[in-house]
Design an enzyme around this catalytic site. Structure first.
Site, short mmCIF file in Angstrom:
data_model
loop_
_atom_site.label_atom_id
_atom_site.label_comp_id
_atom_site.label_asym_id
_atom_site.label_seq_id
_atom_site.Cartn_x
_atom_site.Cartn_y
_atom_site.Cartn_z
N ARG A 179 0.84 -1.19 0.00
CA ARG A 179 0.00 0.00 0.00
C ARG A 179 0.88 1.24 0.00
NH1 ARG A 179 -3.49 -2.75 -1.50
NH2 ARG A 179 -5.58 -3.07 -0.64
N HIS A 225 -1.32 -0.34 -9.98
CA HIS A 225 -1.99 -1.23 -8.99
C HIS A 225 -2.62 -2.47 -9.66
CE1 HIS A 225 -4.06 -1.30 -4.80
NE2 HIS A 225 -3.74 -2.53 -5.22
N GLU A 248 -4.04 7.09 -4.84
CA GLU A 248 -4.21 6.50 -6.17
C GLU A 248 -5.50 7.04 -6.80
OE1 GLU A 248 -2.41 2.19 -4.88
OE2 GLU A 248 -4.30 2.22 -5.97
C1 GLV Z 1 -5.02 -5.39 -3.67
O1 GLV Z 1 -4.31 -4.46 -3.54
C2 GLV Z 1 -5.71 -6.03 -2.60
O2 GLV Z 1 -5.60 -5.60 -1.45
O3 GLV Z 1 -6.39 -7.01 -2.88
#
Ligand code: GLV
Length: 317
Positions: A236, A283, A265
């Site tokens: 993250r 991501h 993001e």
């Molecule tokens: C992706 O970032 C998730 O947390 O599944």
């Protein structure tokens, strides 16, 4: 049939499963709902299948209708949801662990390779054309023998460690507690972040974002890294203080970064955007057909199990 609000578009086979299992309200145009709209749309619904783009903070959760009893998050991370507020309101929160471990670890390894071997610059040169092979064209960092520091040796960290070991990297990690020997697979444990940073030629951030880890990689902790270290983040964006990282890149304290996740993001810090030493992805850690299907199906199963039995397979609050 229970009424479920699905906040983002799912792969079509998963939407079919949702429609068979529930009275499902789908988001066919994959709009990003504002918090206000999400609250309105969840009226008369029994549960929400949310995504990491839904900011379910305390204020939003408190305005959800009382009919909503469960939020099933379509992600392993749940930093987008205020778990305590949900608990206070009697709402169960679940996530989708395990099914995305391999896909996310693949991207974790790609970030390490991409950052160390200057993939962003290489792609740009190759696209532009006019390059000539030479003995010193885009010299990068070799992984063989390099020390990989894994911050957060959970399932994803362990899988990255396994692949990295096969590439000849020497694995170090920091976790709140030491893993059992079988899971550790010869990796060196550090009981504090500073000691891990000191031995990380490459740092791979794999821990969840939490009160303890937000901005953990900051102006002070970056200084513990060896000069010319590489930093990658598959977890993250909130864990990294961007200004400090960009400054470290600019003064070559950090050689390169490999990032799949960002604060705010998709509006990432502009300092990363055109930086030649930033290998950046949008991501996509879990973005394979197999994994996104398994995640959505698990999010649906979490709802179904809760409504049928009152139990939760992957409760997080
Ligand atoms: C992706 O970032 C998730 O947390 O599944």
């Amino acid at each position: 049939m229970k009424k479920i609000l699905i906040t983002r578009k799912l792969l079509s086979s998963c939407e079919d499963k949702a429609k068979k299992t529930f009275d499902a309200s789908l988001n066919l145009n994959d709009e990003l709902y504002s918090q206000k709209r999400l609250i309105e749309l969840s009226k008369k619904h029994d549960g929400i299948l949310s995504a990491l783009t839904d900011k379910l903070d305390a204020k939003t959760i408190n305005q959800l209708p009382d009919t909503v009893k469960i939020i099933s998050n379509f992600a392993v991370g749940f930093g987008n949801i205020d778990l305590e507020a949900a608990k206070q309101k009697g709402i169960v929160v679940t996530n989708t662990p395990e099914v995305l471990t391999d896909a996310t670890a693949e991207i974790g390894v790609l970030l390490i390779l991409g950052a160390c071997r200057r993939a962003a610059e290489g792609i740009e040169r190759a696209r532009k054309g006019g390059w000539i092979w030479s003995a010193d064209l885009l010299i990068g960092k070799q992984l063989t023998g390099a020390r990989l520091g894994i911050l957060g040796m959970g399932r994803i960290g362990q899988k990255i460690a396994k692949v990295a070991k096969s590439l000849g990297m020497v694995i170090h990690y920091h976790n709140r507690s030491r893993l059992i020997q079988e899971k550790e697979q010869g990796a060196n444990y550090h009981d504090n972040l500073k000691d891990l940073m000191k031995v990380s030629d490459v740092l791979s951030i794999c821990c969840p974002a939490s009160k303890e880890t937000i901005n953990m990689i900051n102006k002070d902790t970056i200084e513990y890294l060896p000069k010319g270290a590489v930093v990658t983040n598959v977890a993250r964006g909130d864990i990294v203080e961007d200004e400090a990282m960009i400054d470290a890149l600019n003064r070559r304290k950090v050689y390169a970064v490999g990032l799949d996740v960002y604060k705010n993001e998709p509006n990432l810090n502009p300092g990363y955007l055109n930086h030649p030493s930033a290998f950046i992805l949008p991501h996509v850690g879990s973005a394979t057909k197999e994994t996104r299907t398994a995640m959505a199906n698990l999010a649906i199963d979490n709802l179904d199990e809760f409504f049928r039995t009152g139990n939760c397979i992957n409760k997080v609050n």
